[in-house]
Design a protein around this motif. Structure first.
Motif, PDB file in Angstrom:
ATOM      1  N   ILE A 111       0.837  -1.204   0.000  1.00 35.50           N
ATOM      2  CA  ILE A 111       0.000   0.000   0.000  1.00 35.50           C
ATOM      3  C   ILE A 111       0.872   1.253   0.000  1.00 35.50           C
ATOM      4  O   ILE A 111       1.727   1.422   0.874  1.00 35.50           O
ATOM      5  CB  ILE A 111      -0.954   0.016   1.212  1.00 35.50           C
ATOM      6  N   LYS A 112       0.660   2.104  -0.955  1.00 34.77           N
ATOM      7  CA  LYS A 112       1.432   3.333  -1.078  1.00 34.77           C
ATOM      8  C   LYS A 112       1.105   4.293   0.073  1.00 34.77           C
ATOM      9  O   LYS A 112      -0.048   4.501   0.425  1.00 34.77           O
ATOM     10  CB  LYS A 112       1.119   4.001  -2.418  1.00 34.77           C
ATOM     11  N   GLY A 113       2.137   4.856   0.673  1.00 36.68           N
ATOM     12  CA  GLY A 113       1.947   5.855   1.718  1.00 36.68           C
ATOM     13  C   GLY A 113       1.815   5.290   3.115  1.00 36.68           C
ATOM     14  O   GLY A 113       1.681   6.052   4.082  1.00 36.68           O
ATOM     15  N   VAL A 114       1.837   3.968   3.265  1.00 39.15           N
ATOM     16  CA  VAL A 114       1.766   3.350   4.591  1.00 39.15           C
ATOM     17  C   VAL A 114       3.089   2.634   4.853  1.00 39.15           C
ATOM     18  O   VAL A 114       3.478   1.743   4.096  1.00 39.15           O
ATOM     19  CB  VAL A 114       0.598   2.338   4.697  1.00 39.15           C
ATOM     20  N   TYR A 115       3.769   3.038   5.913  1.00 39.83           N
ATOM     21  CA  TYR A 115       5.097   2.501   6.192  1.00 39.83           C
ATOM     22  C   TYR A 115       5.136   1.859   7.578  1.00 39.83           C
ATOM     23  O   TYR A 115       4.579   2.410   8.538  1.00 39.83           O
ATOM     24  CB  TYR A 115       6.147   3.615   6.110  1.00 39.83           C
ATOM     25  N   PRO A 116       5.789   0.716   7.695  1.00 40.73           N
ATOM     26  CA  PRO A 116       5.887   0.052   9.005  1.00 40.73           C
ATOM     27  C   PRO A 116       6.753   0.854   9.966  1.00 40.73           C
ATOM     28  O   PRO A 116       7.622   1.615   9.537  1.00 40.73           O
ATOM     29  CB  PRO A 116       6.532  -1.299   8.662  1.00 40.73           C
ATOM     30  N   ASN A 117       6.510   0.680  11.247  1.00 41.08           N
ATOM     31  CA  ASN A 117       7.356   1.297  12.258  1.00 41.08           C
ATOM     32  C   ASN A 117       7.966   0.202  13.139  1.00 41.08           C
ATOM     33  O   ASN A 117       7.845  -0.988  12.833  1.00 41.08           O
ATOM     34  CB  ASN A 117       6.571   2.331  13.083  1.00 41.08           C
ATOM     35  N   VAL A 118       8.591   0.580  14.216  1.00 40.71           N
ATOM     36  CA  VAL A 118       9.268  -0.390  15.083  1.00 40.71           C
ATOM     37  C   VAL A 118       8.290  -1.411  15.648  1.00 40.71           C
ATOM     38  O   VAL A 118       8.598  -2.603  15.749  1.00 40.71           O
ATOM     39  CB  VAL A 118      10.020   0.333  16.226  1.00 40.71           C
ATOM     40  N   VAL A 119       7.088  -0.962  16.015  1.00 44.84           N
ATOM     41  CA  VAL A 119       6.079  -1.883  16.550  1.00 44.84           C
ATOM     42  C   VAL A 119       5.737  -2.953  15.514  1.00 44.84           C
ATOM     43  O   VAL A 119       5.627  -4.142  15.836  1.00 44.84           O
ATOM     44  CB  VAL A 119       4.802  -1.121  16.968  1.00 44.84           C
ATOM     45  N   GLU A 153      17.210   1.627  18.515  1.00 48.42           N
ATOM     46  CA  GLU A 153      16.095   0.837  19.026  1.00 48.42           C
ATOM     47  C   GLU A 153      16.602  -0.524  19.520  1.00 48.42           C
ATOM     48  O   GLU A 153      16.738  -1.481  18.762  1.00 48.42           O
ATOM     49  CB  GLU A 153      15.039   0.633  17.941  1.00 48.42           C
ATOM     50  N   LEU A 154      16.904  -0.597  20.808  1.00 51.03           N
ATOM     51  CA  LEU A 154      17.448  -1.828  21.381  1.00 51.03           C
ATOM     52  C   LEU A 154      16.456  -2.983  21.291  1.00 51.03           C
ATOM     53  O   LEU A 154      16.842  -4.136  21.038  1.00 51.03           O
ATOM     54  CB  LEU A 154      17.851  -1.601  22.847  1.00 51.03           C
ATOM     55  N   LEU A 155      15.176  -2.685  21.458  1.00 52.46           N
ATOM     56  CA  LEU A 155      14.157  -3.738  21.365  1.00 52.46           C
ATOM     57  C   LEU A 155      14.154  -4.373  19.978  1.00 52.46           C
ATOM     58  O   LEU A 155      14.041  -5.596  19.846  1.00 52.46           O
ATOM     59  CB  LEU A 155      12.772  -3.169  21.676  1.00 52.46           C
ATOM     60  N   LEU A 156      14.278  -3.551  18.957  1.00 50.81           N
ATOM     61  CA  LEU A 156      14.295  -4.067  17.587  1.00 50.81           C
ATOM     62  C   LEU A 156      15.549  -4.895  17.343  1.00 50.81           C
ATOM     63  O   LEU A 156      15.490  -5.980  16.753  1.00 50.81           O
ATOM     64  CB  LEU A 156      14.218  -2.908  16.592  1.00 50.81           C
ATOM     65  N   GLY A 157      16.689  -4.385  17.805  1.00 53.79           N
ATOM     66  CA  GLY A 157      17.933  -5.126  17.655  1.00 53.79           C
ATOM     67  C   GLY A 157      17.874  -6.480  18.343  1.00 53.79           C
ATOM     68  O   GLY A 157      18.295  -7.501  17.782  1.00 53.79           O
ATOM     69  N   THR A 158      17.321  -6.497  19.548  1.00 63.63           N
ATOM     70  CA  THR A 158      17.187  -7.746  20.298  1.00 63.63           C
ATOM     71  C   THR A 158      16.247  -8.713  19.596  1.00 63.63           C
ATOM     72  O   THR A 158      16.489  -9.931  19.564  1.00 63.63           O
ATOM     73  CB  THR A 158      16.675  -7.454  21.724  1.00 63.63           C
ATOM     74  N   ALA A 159      15.168  -8.185  19.021  1.00 62.85           N
ATOM     75  CA  ALA A 159      14.223  -9.030  18.279  1.00 62.85           C
ATOM     76  C   ALA A 159      14.898  -9.674  17.073  1.00 62.85           C
ATOM     77  O   ALA A 159      14.627 -10.829  16.729  1.00 62.85           O
ATOM     78  CB  ALA A 159      13.010  -8.214  17.840  1.00 62.85           C
ATOM     79  N   LEU A 160      15.793  -8.949  16.413  1.00 62.45           N
ATOM     80  CA  LEU A 160      16.535  -9.500  15.281  1.00 62.45           C
ATOM     81  C   LEU A 160      17.511 -10.578  15.730  1.00 62.45           C
ATOM     82  O   LEU A 160      17.647 -11.622  15.094  1.00 62.45           O
ATOM     83  CB  LEU A 160      17.288  -8.379  14.546  1.00 62.45           C
ATOM     84  N   ASN A 184      21.745  -5.273  26.835  1.00 65.34           N
ATOM     85  CA  ASN A 184      21.121  -5.452  28.150  1.00 65.34           C
ATOM     86  C   ASN A 184      20.919  -6.939  28.391  1.00 65.34           C
ATOM     87  O   ASN A 184      21.266  -7.778  27.550  1.00 65.34           O
ATOM     88  CB  ASN A 184      19.809  -4.661  28.260  1.00 65.34           C
ATOM     89  N   VAL A 185      20.334  -7.279  29.513  1.00 64.79           N
ATOM     90  CA  VAL A 185      20.193  -8.692  29.871  1.00 64.79           C
ATOM     91  C   VAL A 185      19.299  -9.428  28.872  1.00 64.79           C
ATOM     92  O   VAL A 185      19.511 -10.614  28.588  1.00 64.79           O
ATOM     93  CB  VAL A 185      19.656  -8.841  31.316  1.00 64.79           C
ATOM     94  N   VAL A 186      18.322  -8.734  28.287  1.00 68.26           N
ATOM     95  CA  VAL A 186      17.419  -9.376  27.327  1.00 68.26           C
ATOM     96  C   VAL A 186      18.158  -9.740  26.045  1.00 68.26           C
ATOM     97  O   VAL A 186      17.990 -10.842  25.504  1.00 68.26           O
ATOM     98  CB  VAL A 186      16.213  -8.455  27.016  1.00 68.26           C
ATOM     99  N   SER A 187      18.992  -8.832  25.542  1.00 71.44           N
ATOM    100  CA  SER A 187      19.737  -9.131  24.319  1.00 71.44           C
ATOM    101  C   SER A 187      20.759 -10.241  24.555  1.00 71.44           C
ATOM    102  O   SER A 187      20.946 -11.129  23.708  1.00 71.44           O
ATOM    103  CB  SER A 187      20.416  -7.870  23.769  1.00 71.44           C
ATOM    104  N   TRP A 188      21.398 -10.235  25.725  1.00 66.80           N
ATOM    105  CA  TRP A 188      22.329 -11.319  26.058  1.00 66.80           C
ATOM    106  C   TRP A 188      21.579 -12.651  26.161  1.00 66.80           C
ATOM    107  O   TRP A 188      22.053 -13.682  25.664  1.00 66.80           O
ATOM    108  CB  TRP A 188      23.041 -11.022  27.374  1.00 66.80           C
ATOM    109  N   ASN A 189      20.423 -12.633  26.789  1.00 70.67           N
ATOM    110  CA  ASN A 189      19.634 -13.867  26.921  1.00 70.67           C
ATOM    111  C   ASN A 189      19.221 -14.425  25.572  1.00 70.67           C
ATOM    112  O   ASN A 189      19.214 -15.644  25.361  1.00 70.67           O
ATOM    113  CB  ASN A 189      18.382 -13.610  27.765  1.00 70.67           C
ATOM    114  N   ALA A 190      18.865 -13.543  24.643  1.00 72.65           N
ATOM    115  CA  ALA A 190      18.462 -13.980  23.304  1.00 72.65           C
ATOM    116  C   ALA A 190      19.604 -14.722  22.624  1.00 72.65           C
ATOM    117  O   ALA A 190      19.405 -15.784  22.012  1.00 72.65           O
ATOM    118  CB  ALA A 190      18.035 -12.774  22.464  1.00 72.65           C
ATOM    119  N   LEU A 191      20.818 -14.178  22.749  1.00 73.35           N
ATOM    120  CA  LEU A 191      21.983 -14.808  22.128  1.00 73.35           C
ATOM    121  C   LEU A 191      22.346 -16.128  22.818  1.00 73.35           C
ATOM    122  O   LEU A 191      22.561 -17.151  22.162  1.00 73.35           O
ATOM    123  CB  LEU A 191      23.170 -13.842  22.171  1.00 73.35           C
ATOM    124  N   MET A 192      22.393 -16.102  24.145  1.00 75.72           N
ATOM    125  CA  MET A 192      22.748 -17.318  24.898  1.00 75.72           C
ATOM    126  C   MET A 192      21.733 -18.438  24.684  1.00 75.72           C
ATOM    127  O   MET A 192      22.097 -19.609  24.507  1.00 75.72           O
ATOM    128  CB  MET A 192      22.871 -16.999  26.393  1.00 75.72           C
TER     129      MET A 192
END
Length: 248
Positions: A111-119, A153-160, A184-192
């Motif tokens: 759809i033209k003109g609609v762009y995703p965001n971090v959410v 955006e740390l949340l986005l990075g961690t999600a990736l 942070n602890v969440v990003s470390w946990n994701a990797l571990m």
């Protein structure tokens, strides 16, 4: 002056309905939500391009578990923006309907003109991990890098990190992790957790030790992951050391 008063009254009424819909969503009161929806339609408020009211209505159906109605309502809207798309996409992901979430995301991108965001990206990456949809995940990663979102955006990075780890691409997961400006602890946990799930227990333990050197405090998720790793590589001494830390 008369037009201004009408608009103000309409805005006030819409705010009241939004509050009612939030209450219905919170209490999962579908019956009451349908009555509110009927009144909104009778007053013609959706036709006034009120995106917040429309999104609240879709969200009510999502939270009450009626995804079919939420989707049908979304398709009927004459005005759809990133908020209404997010409600639908995240609703499907929340209910474990990951293929449907990805299908909505693909339609949104057309759809033209609609762009995703971090959410949007956070919900879609969850779906990518569960369906092993690396093509979509890679596209989000590329866009995030181009826009500099990995450093903001740390949340986005961690999600990736979590998405690539869940798809078994630990080298890529570590690459994204190292690109993050902070950890942070969440990003470390994701990797571990990714290393542990793939049976790479030594790597998981190395991450834990590096995390400690950086002064990061582990949480219960960290301890469960590392104790599992210690058990699988017979690292009894390290296991006892971690046990002592848990006790402390």
């Amino acid at each position: 002056m008369v037009l201004y008063k009408r608009r103000a009254a309409s805005t006030s009424i819409a705010a009241t309905f939004i509050a009612l819909l939030k209450s219905c969503a919170k209490n999962k009161d579908l019956k009451k939500g349908i009555l509110v929806h009927t009144e909104i339609e009778q007053m013609g408020l959706l036709g006034e391009k009120n995106p917040y009211l429309a999104s609240s209505l879709i969200n009510m159906y999502v939270k009450c578990g009626d995804l079919a109605k939420a989707h049908a309502l979304h398709d009927e809207l004459c005005y759809r923006n990133v908020v209404s798309w997010n409600v639908l996409i995240c609703g499907y992901a929340h209910h474990g309907l990951y293929s449907e979430a990805l299908s909505c995301f693909r339609k949104m991108r057309d759809i033209k003109g609609v762009y995703p965001n971090v959410v949007t990206f956070l919900c879609v990456l969850r779906a990518c991990r569960s369906t092993q949809s690396l093509d979509v995940g890679d596209a989000i990663y590329d866009e995030a890098r181009k826009k500099g979102l990995l450093r903001k955006e740390l949340l986005l990075g961690t999600a990736l990190v979590n998405m690539y780890a869940g798809c078994g691409l630990l080298v890529k997961s570590r690459e994204v992790f190292d690109e993050l400006s902070v950890h942070n602890v969440v990003s470390w946990n994701a990797l571990m957790s990714g290393y542990a799930q793939q049976g790479l227990y030594e790597e998981a333990l190395n991450c834990f030790q590096q995390m400690q050197r950086e002064g990061m405090s582990p949480d219960p998720v960290t301890f469960v992951c590392i104790l599992k790793a210690c058990g699988n590589i017979n690292a009894a001494d390290k296991g006892r050391e971690i046990h002592d830390e848990i006790v402390r």
